[in-house]
Structures are given as structure tokens and as C-alpha cells.
Design an enzyme around this catalytic site. Structure first.
Site, PDB file in Angstrom:
ATOM      1  N   GLY A 196     -33.885 -21.373  18.698  1.00  0.00           N
ATOM      2  CA  GLY A 196     -35.133 -22.085  18.972  1.00  0.00           C
ATOM      3  C   GLY A 196     -36.210 -21.118  19.409  1.00  0.00           C
ATOM      4  O   GLY A 196     -36.152 -19.928  19.110  1.00  0.00           O
ATOM      5  N   LYS A 197     -37.185 -21.651  20.131  1.00  0.00           N
ATOM      6  CA  LYS A 197     -38.324 -20.827  20.496  1.00  0.00           C
ATOM      7  C   LYS A 197     -37.917 -19.650  21.370  1.00  0.00           C
ATOM      8  O   LYS A 197     -38.352 -18.534  21.169  1.00  0.00           O
ATOM      9  CB  LYS A 197     -39.366 -21.686  21.203  1.00  0.00           C
ATOM     10  CG  LYS A 197     -39.939 -22.668  20.224  1.00  0.00           C
ATOM     11  CD  LYS A 197     -41.099 -23.452  20.750  1.00  0.00           C
ATOM     12  CE  LYS A 197     -41.574 -24.431  19.695  1.00  0.00           C
ATOM     13  NZ  LYS A 197     -40.546 -25.425  19.301  1.00  0.00           N
ATOM     14  N   ARG A 198     -37.040 -19.908  22.328  1.00  0.00           N
ATOM     15  CA  ARG A 198     -36.669 -18.850  23.262  1.00  0.00           C
ATOM     16  C   ARG A 198     -35.935 -17.717  22.557  1.00  0.00           C
ATOM     17  O   ARG A 198     -36.032 -16.564  22.931  1.00  0.00           O
ATOM     18  CB  ARG A 198     -35.770 -19.423  24.352  1.00  0.00           C
ATOM     19  CG  ARG A 198     -36.535 -19.887  25.567  1.00  0.00           C
ATOM     20  CD  ARG A 198     -35.595 -20.466  26.593  1.00  0.00           C
ATOM     21  NE  ARG A 198     -34.700 -19.474  27.162  1.00  0.00           N
ATOM     22  CZ  ARG A 198     -33.529 -19.788  27.732  1.00  0.00           C
ATOM     23  NH1 ARG A 198     -33.148 -21.038  27.785  1.00  0.00           N
ATOM     24  NH2 ARG A 198     -32.773 -18.851  28.235  1.00  0.00           N
ATOM     25  N   TYR A 199     -35.158 -18.099  21.549  1.00  0.00           N
ATOM     26  CA  TYR A 199     -34.301 -17.104  20.901  1.00  0.00           C
ATOM     27  C   TYR A 199     -34.815 -16.718  19.524  1.00  0.00           C
ATOM     28  O   TYR A 199     -34.118 -16.119  18.746  1.00  0.00           O
ATOM     29  CB  TYR A 199     -32.876 -17.661  20.764  1.00  0.00           C
ATOM     30  CG  TYR A 199     -32.215 -17.876  22.077  1.00  0.00           C
ATOM     31  CD1 TYR A 199     -31.480 -16.856  22.671  1.00  0.00           C
ATOM     32  CD2 TYR A 199     -32.342 -19.083  22.743  1.00  0.00           C
ATOM     33  CE1 TYR A 199     -30.871 -17.038  23.898  1.00  0.00           C
ATOM     34  CE2 TYR A 199     -31.738 -19.273  23.975  1.00  0.00           C
ATOM     35  CZ  TYR A 199     -31.010 -18.260  24.545  1.00  0.00           C
ATOM     36  OH  TYR A 199     -30.405 -18.444  25.748  1.00  0.00           O
TER      37      TYR A 199
END
Ligand code: GLU
Ligand code: ZN
Length: 307
Positions: free
Chosen positions: A242-245
Site C-alpha cells: 500500500g501507500k506506506r510500502y
């Protein structure tokens, strides 16, 4: 009560040729996960001589990244993923969304909800329906769609049968936010019908949105496309990509190797002779050899990279 949006059977695109689409949200650049989605929907369309459209899902200006729309289109071009016709933009479709919300309200299929996030914090899970019969004014209210107490399911081309109980698993859901922004669930069904989309190919993160979309299609009299939900790319630690990864933005000079990697992530077996080829040659080969039945249900990022 036939909705003014209803698509008559004889005009339904699903009766005719394939129309697919890629629908990026311009909140950031395209990354490897978005390439997999764009490539799969492109090839699934092109393999049968179908059309492939691009729709900017720019519904949420505060979340939009300046320059992202242009960057996304440039990346698609650099990767050889050429679309048909004009790019559609949800920001230009507000009048239609507004009419649909009004029609749903007039028919008591939706209602204003004034619950704050804090009010709902103590009720995790489905919205408990506090405002269903409250008769709140529209001013400063979100609009929720009343869901029926029943299951909605469909057979996905990759994930198989998927069923949700709308009442228990989802609850009455927001179609227009309190700040006036329209919800993705509403816009996506109106736009897929308007663009005559026959086949939705997208990431499995949207699998659990699909029953809500089926219900909206039923209410509004819109045709139901076929669905193919791609495997989610999972980080080695089990987290969704997702955004974090998120992997880094796609670079134009990596187009060839990353297209080949995306093909392998989709279970395709690109000819080793394609190494070093440019996107048009890779895509031409991939369209001729496309086999959606080889797409795996789940995939770790490590697998996607090693394949
Ligand atoms: N705009 C959505 C996204 O970027 C995709 C919507 C869809 O394919 O239905 O995740
Ligand atoms: Zn409420």
C-alpha cells in the site's frame, strides 16, 4: 420506479465488443502495483481486439497530488499502454453524480446522516443505521445508501465466487460525504455504465467494494460488467503493498524490464528473447499470448520480482 440512469437492454455494451478501462486516482505516481493493474486490463482488452479507456478518478481534490494526472498519462505512454479516445475525468461528472444522489433520496433509497466520526467510533463494523428514519435535513449531512438485509455475490474471473452480506458486513454506506464530495462507490458505477465498460480488471483491494457496486447497479438499472480482481501484491512481512510500502514511482527508462516483471507477476511466461526489447514489441507479444487463466489469486512481492 425506473431510474433515469437505466441503460435499456438493447443498448447494453455487454451485448457487444469488449470495453475495458484503467481508472487511476491521481493522488500519486504510478508504482509497480498500478502497472500490474494497467497492464492486465490493457492486455485483457487488446487480446480480444477490444477498446481500452483511461479514466482519472479525481473525485477528491484535497487528496490529489499536483502534477500527478500528467505524470500518470506520461508513464502510460512511456510504457506503451496507449488508450482509446479522450481521457475521462470524474471531476467533470458532478452533475450526473448529483442527479443520482437526488434520485436515490427522492426514492427513499438513501438518507441524510449527521453522525460524526466520534459518534461512530464506539461502533466498529457496519454502520448501525442511527439516522435511517431520523428525517434529518440535507444541510451538513452525509448521504448514506440504505442497504438490504441480504447477500450480494458474483463470480470473479480470478478470485472465484465472492459473497458479502450487505446488511451485516457493510451496512448503509456513504455515497456523498458531508463536505459534498461524492463517494467512489457511486461514481464508479455511473462511469463504468456511461463508458460502456464490459470488463473491470483491477486490484483485489477492491474485491470487497464490488457487492456495494452490484447493489448500486441494480438500483440504478445499470448493466453489471464482468469482474477480474488481480492478486494483491503482498510484502514479505505480509503487509499489502500500500501507500506506506509503495514501491518507487515507475521510471520511463525501466519500461521494458518492468513490463516483463509485471507479466511474470500475472502468471504469463514472456519469451526470454524479449529481454532488451522495447514496450511495443513486448506488448504485442503479450497480447498474442495473453492467458487470464494463468493469473494467480495471491502473490508476494518477492515472488513477483523473482519470477
Ligand atoms: N481509482 C481506483 C484506484 O486507483 C480504482 C477504481 C477501480 O478500478 O474501480 O484504486
Ligand atoms: Zn447517522
Amino acid at each position: 420506479m425506473t431510474s433515469p440512469f437505466a441503460v435499456p437492454t438493447e443498448a447494453r455494451a455487454s451485448a457487444g465488443a469488449y470495453v475495458g478501462r484503467f481508472a487511476p486516482t491521481p493522488s500519486g505516481y504510478l508504482h509497480f502495483g498500478s502497472l500490474v493493474a494497467a497492464l492486465a486490463s490493457y492486455l485483457d482488452a487488446r487480446a480480444v481486439g477490444g477498446r481500452w479507456l483511461v479514466r482519472m478518478e479525481d473525485l477528491d481534490p484535497p487528496r490529489e497530488m499536483p502534477g500527478a494526472q500528467a505524470a500518470i498519462l506520461q508513464t502510460l505512454e512511456a510504457y506503451g499502454l496507449t488508450w482509446d479516445g479522450e481521457v475521462a475525468r470524474q471531476s467533470e461528472r458532478h452533475a450526473v453524480y448529483r442527479q443520482a444522489v437526488e434520485w436515490l433520496l427522492d426514492n427513499r433509497l438513501a438518507y441524510p446522516c449527521t453522525c460524526s466520526r466520534k459518534d461512530l467510533a464506539t461502533y466498529p463494523g457496519a454502520y448501525p443505521g442511527f439516522c435511517r428514519d431520523a428525517g434529518h435535513p440535507l444541510q451538513d449531512a452525509a448521504i448514506r445508501l440504505r442497504v438490504p438485509d441480504r447477500e450480494y455475490g458474483f463470480v470473479d474471473r480470478v478470485q472465484g465466487r465472492y459473497v458479502q452480506h450487505l446488511g451485516m458486513d457493510v451496512g448503509d454506506f456513504v455515497i456523498r460525504r458531508r463536505d459534498g464530495l461524492f463517494a467512489y462507490q457511486l461514481a464508479v458505477v455511473l462511469d463504468d455504465a456511461w463508458q460502456g465498460i464490459t470488463d473491470v480488471v483491477r486490484g483485489a483491494d477492491l474485491l470487497d467494494s464490488t457487492p456495494r457496486q452490484l447493489y448500486l447497479q441494480e438500483l440504478l438499472g445499470l448493466p453489471q460488467p464482468r469482474y477480474l480482481h488481480l492478486p494483491l501484491l503482498i510484502q514479505p512481512d505480509g503487509h499489502k503493498l500500500g501507500k506506506r510500502y509503495r514501491s518507487p514511482p515507475l521510471q520511463p527508462q525501466e519500461a521494458g524490464p518492468l513490463l516483463l516483471r509485471a507479466l511474470r507477476a500475472l502468471g504469463q511466461r514472456p519469451d526470454p528473447a524479449l529481454a532488451g526489447e522495447r514496450p511495443p514489441a513486448i506488448l504485442e507479444w503479450a497480447g498474442r499470448h495473453w492467458n487470464a487463466e494463468r493469473i494467480p489469486c495471491t502473490l508476494t512481492l518477492a515472488e513477483a520480482q523473482l519470477r
